[in-house]
Motif scaffolding. Structure first.
Motif, PDB file in Angstrom:
ATOM      1  N   MET A  41       0.858  -1.184   0.000  1.00 20.27           N
ATOM      2  CA  MET A  41       0.000   0.000   0.000  1.00 20.27           C
ATOM      3  C   MET A  41       0.892   1.232   0.000  1.00 20.27           C
ATOM      4  N   GLN A  42       0.783   2.046  -1.048  1.00 19.67           N
ATOM      5  CA  GLN A  42       1.644   3.223  -1.221  1.00 19.67           C
ATOM      6  C   GLN A  42       3.124   2.836  -1.183  1.00 19.67           C
ATOM      7  N   GLY A  43       3.425   1.618  -1.639  1.00 19.68           N
ATOM      8  CA  GLY A  43       4.810   1.152  -1.683  1.00 19.68           C
ATOM      9  C   GLY A  43       5.290   0.506  -0.409  1.00 19.68           C
ATOM     10  N   VAL A  44       4.428   0.364   0.595  1.00 20.43           N
ATOM     11  CA  VAL A  44       4.805  -0.196   1.896  1.00 20.43           C
ATOM     12  C   VAL A  44       4.286  -1.626   2.004  1.00 20.43           C
ATOM     13  N   SER A  45       5.171  -2.559   2.330  1.00 20.69           N
ATOM     14  CA  SER A  45       4.792  -3.950   2.547  1.00 20.69           C
ATOM     15  C   SER A  45       4.053  -4.070   3.870  1.00 20.69           C
ATOM     16  N   LEU A  46       2.820  -4.623   3.810  1.00 23.77           N
ATOM     17  CA  LEU A  46       1.991  -4.752   5.004  1.00 23.77           C
ATOM     18  C   LEU A  46       1.373  -6.144   5.058  1.00 23.77           C
ATOM     19  N   THR A  47       1.021  -6.561   6.270  1.00 22.97           N
ATOM     20  CA  THR A  47       0.304  -7.818   6.472  1.00 22.97           C
ATOM     21  C   THR A  47      -1.182  -7.516   6.602  1.00 22.97           C
ATOM     22  N   VAL A  48      -1.990  -8.254   5.852  1.00 24.83           N
ATOM     23  CA  VAL A  48      -3.437  -8.095   5.914  1.00 24.83           C
ATOM     24  C   VAL A  48      -3.948  -8.744   7.195  1.00 24.83           C
ATOM     25  N   ASN A  49      -4.702  -8.010   7.991  1.00 26.93           N
ATOM     26  CA  ASN A  49      -5.270  -8.561   9.221  1.00 26.93           C
ATOM     27  C   ASN A  49      -6.544  -9.346   8.952  1.00 26.93           C
ATOM     28  N   GLU A  50      -7.476  -8.708   8.271  1.00 19.96           N
ATOM     29  CA  GLU A  50      -8.761  -9.352   8.016  1.00 19.96           C
ATOM     30  C   GLU A  50      -9.310  -8.868   6.686  1.00 19.96           C
ATOM     31  N   VAL A  51     -10.209  -9.656   6.115  1.00 19.43           N
ATOM     32  CA  VAL A  51     -10.862  -9.308   4.859  1.00 19.43           C
ATOM     33  C   VAL A  51     -12.357  -9.578   5.019  1.00 19.43           C
ATOM     34  N   GLU A  52     -13.171  -8.592   4.672  1.00 20.63           N
ATOM     35  CA  GLU A  52     -14.617  -8.746   4.640  1.00 20.63           C
ATOM     36  C   GLU A  52     -15.098  -8.227   3.298  1.00 20.63           C
ATOM     37  N   ASP A  53     -15.430  -9.150   2.398  1.00 23.27           N
ATOM     38  CA  ASP A  53     -15.838  -8.820   1.042  1.00 23.27           C
ATOM     39  C   ASP A  53     -14.741  -7.984   0.373  1.00 23.27           C
ATOM     40  N   ASP A  54     -15.004  -6.714   0.044  1.00 23.78           N
ATOM     41  CA  ASP A  54     -13.995  -5.912  -0.648  1.00 23.78           C
ATOM     42  C   ASP A  54     -13.239  -4.968   0.290  1.00 23.78           C
ATOM     43  N   PHE A 105     -10.440  -4.633   3.444  1.00 23.84           N
ATOM     44  CA  PHE A 105      -9.413  -5.311   4.226  1.00 23.84           C
ATOM     45  C   PHE A 105      -8.832  -4.343   5.250  1.00 23.84           C
ATOM     46  N   GLY A 106      -8.246  -4.917   6.296  1.00 22.63           N
ATOM     47  CA  GLY A 106      -7.650  -4.100   7.344  1.00 22.63           C
ATOM     48  C   GLY A 106      -6.172  -4.407   7.508  1.00 22.63           C
ATOM     49  N   VAL A 107      -5.413  -3.381   7.840  1.00 22.34           N
ATOM     50  CA  VAL A 107      -3.997  -3.522   8.161  1.00 22.34           C
ATOM     51  C   VAL A 107      -3.727  -2.766   9.449  1.00 22.34           C
ATOM     52  N   ASN A 108      -2.681  -3.153  10.147  1.00 22.70           N
ATOM     53  CA  ASN A 108      -2.270  -2.483  11.369  1.00 22.70           C
ATOM     54  C   ASN A 108      -0.937  -1.791  11.105  1.00 22.70           C
ATOM     55  N   LEU A 109      -0.865  -0.494  11.352  1.00 28.49           N
ATOM     56  CA  LEU A 109       0.358   0.268  11.131  1.00 28.49           C
ATOM     57  C   LEU A 109       1.013   0.568  12.469  1.00 28.49           C
ATOM     58  N   ILE A 110       2.194  -0.015  12.677  1.00 29.75           N
ATOM     59  CA  ILE A 110       2.922   0.238  13.918  1.00 29.75           C
ATOM     60  C   ILE A 110       3.430   1.682  13.908  1.00 29.75           C
ATOM     61  N   PRO A 111       3.777   2.229  15.072  1.00 33.59           N
ATOM     62  CA  PRO A 111       4.210   3.631  15.121  1.00 33.59           C
ATOM     63  C   PRO A 111       5.373   3.949  14.176  1.00 33.59           C
ATOM     64  N   HIS A 112       6.332   3.029  14.038  1.00 31.29           N
ATOM     65  CA  HIS A 112       7.473   3.291  13.134  1.00 31.29           C
ATOM     66  C   HIS A 112       6.980   3.521  11.707  1.00 31.29           C
ATOM     67  N   THR A 113       6.131   2.642  11.204  1.00 34.99           N
ATOM     68  CA  THR A 113       5.617   2.774   9.834  1.00 34.99           C
ATOM     69  C   THR A 113       4.794   4.044   9.693  1.00 34.99           C
ATOM     70  N   TRP A 114       3.980   4.350  10.687  1.00 35.28           N
ATOM     71  CA  TRP A 114       3.153   5.552  10.687  1.00 35.28           C
ATOM     72  C   TRP A 114       4.019   6.808  10.605  1.00 35.28           C
ATOM     73  N   ASP A 115       5.168   6.772  11.319  1.00 36.79           N
ATOM     74  CA  ASP A 115       6.012   7.961  11.424  1.00 36.79           C
ATOM     75  C   ASP A 115       6.983   8.151  10.262  1.00 36.79           C
ATOM     76  N   VAL A 116       7.495   7.053   9.656  1.00 38.20           N
ATOM     77  CA  VAL A 116       8.579   7.204   8.679  1.00 38.20           C
ATOM     78  C   VAL A 116       8.145   6.989   7.230  1.00 38.20           C
ATOM     79  N   THR A 117       6.838   6.845   6.983  1.00 39.94           N
ATOM     80  CA  THR A 117       6.316   6.760   5.621  1.00 39.94           C
ATOM     81  C   THR A 117       5.191   7.779   5.471  1.00 39.94           C
ATOM     82  N   THR A 118       4.662   7.868   4.283  1.00 44.30           N
ATOM     83  CA  THR A 118       3.545   8.796   4.064  1.00 44.30           C
ATOM     84  C   THR A 118       2.229   8.247   4.614  1.00 44.30           C
TER      85      THR A 118
END
Length: 196
Positions: A140-153, A155-168
């Motif tokens: 997502m926006q060039g950032v590798s993430l793990t999908v937490n859950e999917v409901e139809d179309d 999906f959810g991801v969890n962004l740790i503080p480091h990812t939140w702070d050092v990417t867009t």
């Protein structure tokens, strides 16, 4: 090829339509003496080719097809952009294998604080949603993430503080459009299933 580990947040310094495409100049902290003309760099998940460079900046040209399939059509001077140089043999593979070919644009539908992290839910375009699996990888926006859950179309991801702070991704808001690349393995398995 890339890994989805952002190594710089650059800044769009100029945007110009040419007689062929759209040209972006991007400021970066990369050591540009080690970046060749013709090198591939991921820009918010989109692989683009360096066509010119100067002191602290480089230029790329983007086709109409890429502009129509990504969020790059929205870029303007001053916008931050996640950057990653192409992986080299022997590099640590900290994310997952990423091609830099954006599959579609999703829309952020909610952002919630969860401890020190942020839970982000995204609506994926159809039929792309079929290739997103719980505990699978997505870019997502060039950032590798793990999908937490999917409901139809969605999906959810969890962004740790480091990812939140050092990417867009820390600038996301409800309604933000985001470049998505599905996991390469899912792409090939789906194609195999369609043709087997």
């Amino acid at each position: 090829m890339f890994t989805g580990i952002v190594t710089d947040v650059g800044r769009v310094r100029a945007v110009r339509d040419t007689n062929r495409d759209r040209r972006f100049e991007v400021e970066t902290s990369f050591d540009l003496s080690t970046v060749d003309i013709g090198a591939s760099i991921s820009h918010a998940g989109c692989c683009l080719t360096v066509v010119e460079k100067g002191e602290g900046w480089f230029a790329v040209e983007v086709s109409g097809e890429t502009l129509s399939m990504t969020t790059l059509d929205e870029w303007k001077a001053g916008d931050p952009v996640n950057l990653e140089r192409a992986a080299r043999v022997g590099d640590e593979l900290g994310g997952h294998i990423v091609s830099g070919h954006v599959d579609g644009v999703g829309e952020v539908i909610s952002i919630e604080s969860e401890g020190g992290s942020h839970r982000v839910r995204v609506r994926a375009p159809r039929p792309l949603h079929r290739f997103i699996a719980p505990k699978g990888s997505i870019t997502m926006q060039g950032v590798s993430l793990t999908v937490n859950e999917v409901e139809d179309d969605v999906f959810g991801v969890n962004l740790i503080p480091h990812t939140w702070d050092v990417t867009t991704l820390g600038r996301l808001k409800v309604g933000s459009r985001v470049n998505l690349e599905i996991d390469m393995l899912a792409r090939y398995l789906a194609r195999w299933r369609e043709t087997a």
